[in-house]
Motif scaffolding. Structure first.
Motif, PDB file in Angstrom:
ATOM      1  N   ILE A  40      47.068  26.778  41.531  1.00  0.00           N
ATOM      2  CA  ILE A  40      45.897  27.285  41.201  1.00  0.00           C
ATOM      3  C   ILE A  40      45.152  27.394  42.454  1.00  0.00           C
ATOM      4  O   ILE A  40      45.386  26.641  43.349  1.00  0.00           O
ATOM      5  N   ASP A  41      44.107  28.226  42.443  1.00  0.00           N
ATOM      6  CA  ASP A  41      43.015  28.357  43.529  1.00  0.00           C
ATOM      7  C   ASP A  41      43.452  28.471  44.624  1.00  0.00           C
ATOM      8  O   ASP A  41      43.470  27.955  45.849  1.00  0.00           O
ATOM      9  N   PHE A  42      44.510  29.533  44.843  1.00  0.00           N
ATOM     10  CA  PHE A  42      45.225  30.014  46.087  1.00  0.00           C
ATOM     11  C   PHE A  42      44.833  31.200  46.637  1.00  0.00           C
ATOM     12  O   PHE A  42      45.160  31.383  47.827  1.00  0.00           O
ATOM     13  N   LEU A  43      43.881  31.708  46.065  1.00  0.00           N
ATOM     14  CA  LEU A  43      43.603  33.087  46.594  1.00  0.00           C
ATOM     15  C   LEU A  43      42.209  33.037  47.638  1.00  0.00           C
ATOM     16  O   LEU A  43      41.425  32.185  47.089  1.00  0.00           O
ATOM     17  N   PRO A  44      42.231  33.538  48.798  1.00  0.00           N
ATOM     18  CA  PRO A  44      41.059  33.355  49.452  1.00  0.00           C
ATOM     19  C   PRO A  44      39.756  33.968  48.978  1.00  0.00           C
ATOM     20  O   PRO A  44      40.086  34.922  48.327  1.00  0.00           O
ATOM     21  N   HIS A  45      38.786  33.379  48.879  1.00  0.00           N
ATOM     22  CA  HIS A  45      37.559  34.008  48.274  1.00  0.00           C
ATOM     23  C   HIS A  45      36.673  34.921  49.090  1.00  0.00           C
ATOM     24  O   HIS A  45      35.967  35.556  48.643  1.00  0.00           O
ATOM     25  N   GLY A  46      37.088  35.036  50.345  1.00  0.00           N
ATOM     26  CA  GLY A  46      36.104  35.651  51.243  1.00  0.00           C
ATOM     27  C   GLY A  46      36.671  37.077  51.859  1.00  0.00           C
ATOM     28  O   GLY A  46      35.984  37.735  52.366  1.00  0.00           O
ATOM     29  N   ILE A  47      37.735  37.672  50.989  1.00  0.00           N
ATOM     30  CA  ILE A  47      38.213  39.119  51.446  1.00  0.00           C
ATOM     31  C   ILE A  47      37.974  39.773  50.157  1.00  0.00           C
ATOM     32  O   ILE A  47      38.274  39.538  49.011  1.00  0.00           O
ATOM     33  N   TYR A  48      37.773  40.994  50.511  1.00  0.00           N
ATOM     34  CA  TYR A  48      37.606  41.896  49.215  1.00  0.00           C
ATOM     35  C   TYR A  48      38.841  42.128  48.071  1.00  0.00           C
ATOM     36  O   TYR A  48      38.357  42.084  47.074  1.00  0.00           O
ATOM     37  N   PRO A  49      39.717  42.199  48.519  1.00  0.00           N
ATOM     38  CA  PRO A  49      40.745  42.391  47.642  1.00  0.00           C
ATOM     39  C   PRO A  49      41.024  40.881  46.653  1.00  0.00           C
ATOM     40  O   PRO A  49      41.781  41.125  45.613  1.00  0.00           O
ATOM     41  N   CYS A  50      40.550  39.945  47.038  1.00  0.00           N
ATOM     42  CA  CYS A  50      40.756  38.659  46.430  1.00  0.00           C
ATOM     43  C   CYS A  50      39.580  38.201  45.454  1.00  0.00           C
ATOM     44  O   CYS A  50      39.571  37.033  45.156  1.00  0.00           O
ATOM     45  N   ILE A  51      38.709  39.118  45.652  1.00  0.00           N
ATOM     46  CA  ILE A  51      37.266  38.436  44.957  1.00  0.00           C
ATOM     47  C   ILE A  51      37.012  39.017  43.556  1.00  0.00           C
ATOM     48  O   ILE A  51      37.410  39.964  43.078  1.00  0.00           O
ATOM     49  N   GLY A  52      36.052  38.234  42.580  1.00  0.00           N
ATOM     50  CA  GLY A  52      35.704  38.453  41.366  1.00  0.00           C
ATOM     51  C   GLY A  52      36.616  38.441  40.198  1.00  0.00           C
ATOM     52  O   GLY A  52      37.686  37.819  40.462  1.00  0.00           O
ATOM     53  N   GLY A  53      35.925  38.856  39.137  1.00  0.00           N
ATOM     54  CA  GLY A  53      36.702  38.450  37.950  1.00  0.00           C
ATOM     55  C   GLY A  53      38.076  39.168  37.593  1.00  0.00           C
ATOM     56  O   GLY A  53      38.888  39.063  36.659  1.00  0.00           O
ATOM     57  N   ARG A  54      38.354  40.473  38.389  1.00  0.00           N
ATOM     58  CA  ARG A  54      39.335  41.174  38.268  1.00  0.00           C
ATOM     59  C   ARG A  54      40.630  40.601  39.198  1.00  0.00           C
ATOM     60  O   ARG A  54      41.712  41.155  39.003  1.00  0.00           O
ATOM     61  N   VAL A  55      40.330  39.704  39.935  1.00  0.00           N
ATOM     62  CA  VAL A  55      41.277  39.027  40.808  1.00  0.00           C
ATOM     63  C   VAL A  55      41.947  40.194  41.852  1.00  0.00           C
ATOM     64  O   VAL A  55      41.002  40.983  42.134  1.00  0.00           O
ATOM     65  N   LEU A  56      42.946  40.271  42.073  1.00  0.00           N
ATOM     66  CA  LEU A  56      43.320  41.146  43.335  1.00  0.00           C
ATOM     67  C   LEU A  56      42.475  42.545  43.127  1.00  0.00           C
ATOM     68  O   LEU A  56      43.332  43.410  42.944  1.00  0.00           O
ATOM     69  N   ILE A  57      41.346  42.416  43.228  1.00  0.00           N
ATOM     70  CA  ILE A  57      40.536  43.636  42.975  1.00  0.00           C
ATOM     71  C   ILE A  57      40.781  44.829  43.515  1.00  0.00           C
ATOM     72  O   ILE A  57      41.564  45.583  43.041  1.00  0.00           O
ATOM     73  N   SER A  58      40.247  45.077  44.624  1.00  0.00           N
ATOM     74  CA  SER A  58      40.630  46.371  45.375  1.00  0.00           C
ATOM     75  C   SER A  58      40.283  46.371  46.607  1.00  0.00           C
ATOM     76  O   SER A  58      39.227  45.460  47.293  1.00  0.00           O
ATOM     77  N   ASP A  59      40.427  47.384  47.474  1.00  0.00           N
ATOM     78  CA  ASP A  59      40.139  47.166  48.802  1.00  0.00           C
ATOM     79  C   ASP A  59      38.667  47.454  49.408  1.00  0.00           C
ATOM     80  O   ASP A  59      37.903  48.214  48.851  1.00  0.00           O
TER      81      ASP A  59
END
Length: 178
Positions: A159-178
């Motif tokens: 868990i807690d494996f996605l980097p928080h500072g890049i756009y595709p990995c931010i927010g409540g949608r997870v793998l969000i968008s570019d």
């Protein structure tokens, strides 16, 4: 690097890292870093190497149609998705969010809030991989690639494996968008 060497980076990812014939080529595990926040506060996060960062942007952009838009006016969402094929800029989404908060503060007596990190830091990498693979339109190649990416960047954390500072990995949608 992406502007001048995107073809070479993509070839390396798809011909080496994702190839079973090149077992020594993998996504590099993330490095722990600290981001400075206001008032001298440091937030622990992780940073991807340039190849992995290129991959996640490319993967999400190519699969952008799987990320749903806002559900309704009573279930609002702000940013971290695509609109007419382009990402919604963070500052525009944030301004819309703050304006909506102000409007709600004027209309309602009570509110509740929580830090999205409470959710974000609890995402299990196998669940995210399964969710992504289950979406209509995601190819077998992208399903395999996403699973391999999540396993290899996680540095041993489930868990807690996605980097928080890049756009595709931010927010409540997870793998969000570019």
């Amino acid at each position: 690097m992406a502007k001048t060497h995107s073809r070479e980076i993509s070839d390396y990812i798809y011909q080496k890292i994702l190839s079973e014939q090149h077992e020594g080529d993998n996504f590099v595990s993330q490095q722990k870093v600290y981001a400075t926040k206001p008032k001298g506060h440091l937030r622990r996060t992780v940073k991807l190497d340039p190849i992995a960062e290129f991959f996640i942007y490319d993967l999400i952009y190519r699969n952008r149609t799987i990320f749903r838009p806002q559900v309704s006016e009573t279930r609002r969402s702000f940013g971290y998705r695509f609109n007419n094929g382009s990402r919604i800029p963070v500052h525009i989404a944030y301004n819309g969010y703050k304006a909506h908060l102000g409007d709600c503060a004027n209309r309602f007596k009570h509110n509740i809030q929580f830090d999205i990190a409470s959710y974000f830091n609890s995402i299990y990498h196998h669940d995210l991989s399964h969710w992504f693979s289950s979406k209509t339109g995601v190819s077998d190649v992208d399903s395999f690639a996403a699973g391999k990416f999540f396993r290899e960047i996680n540095s041993g954390r489930s868990i807690d494996f996605l980097p928080h500072g890049i756009y595709p990995c931010i927010g409540g949608r997870v793998l969000i968008s570019d």
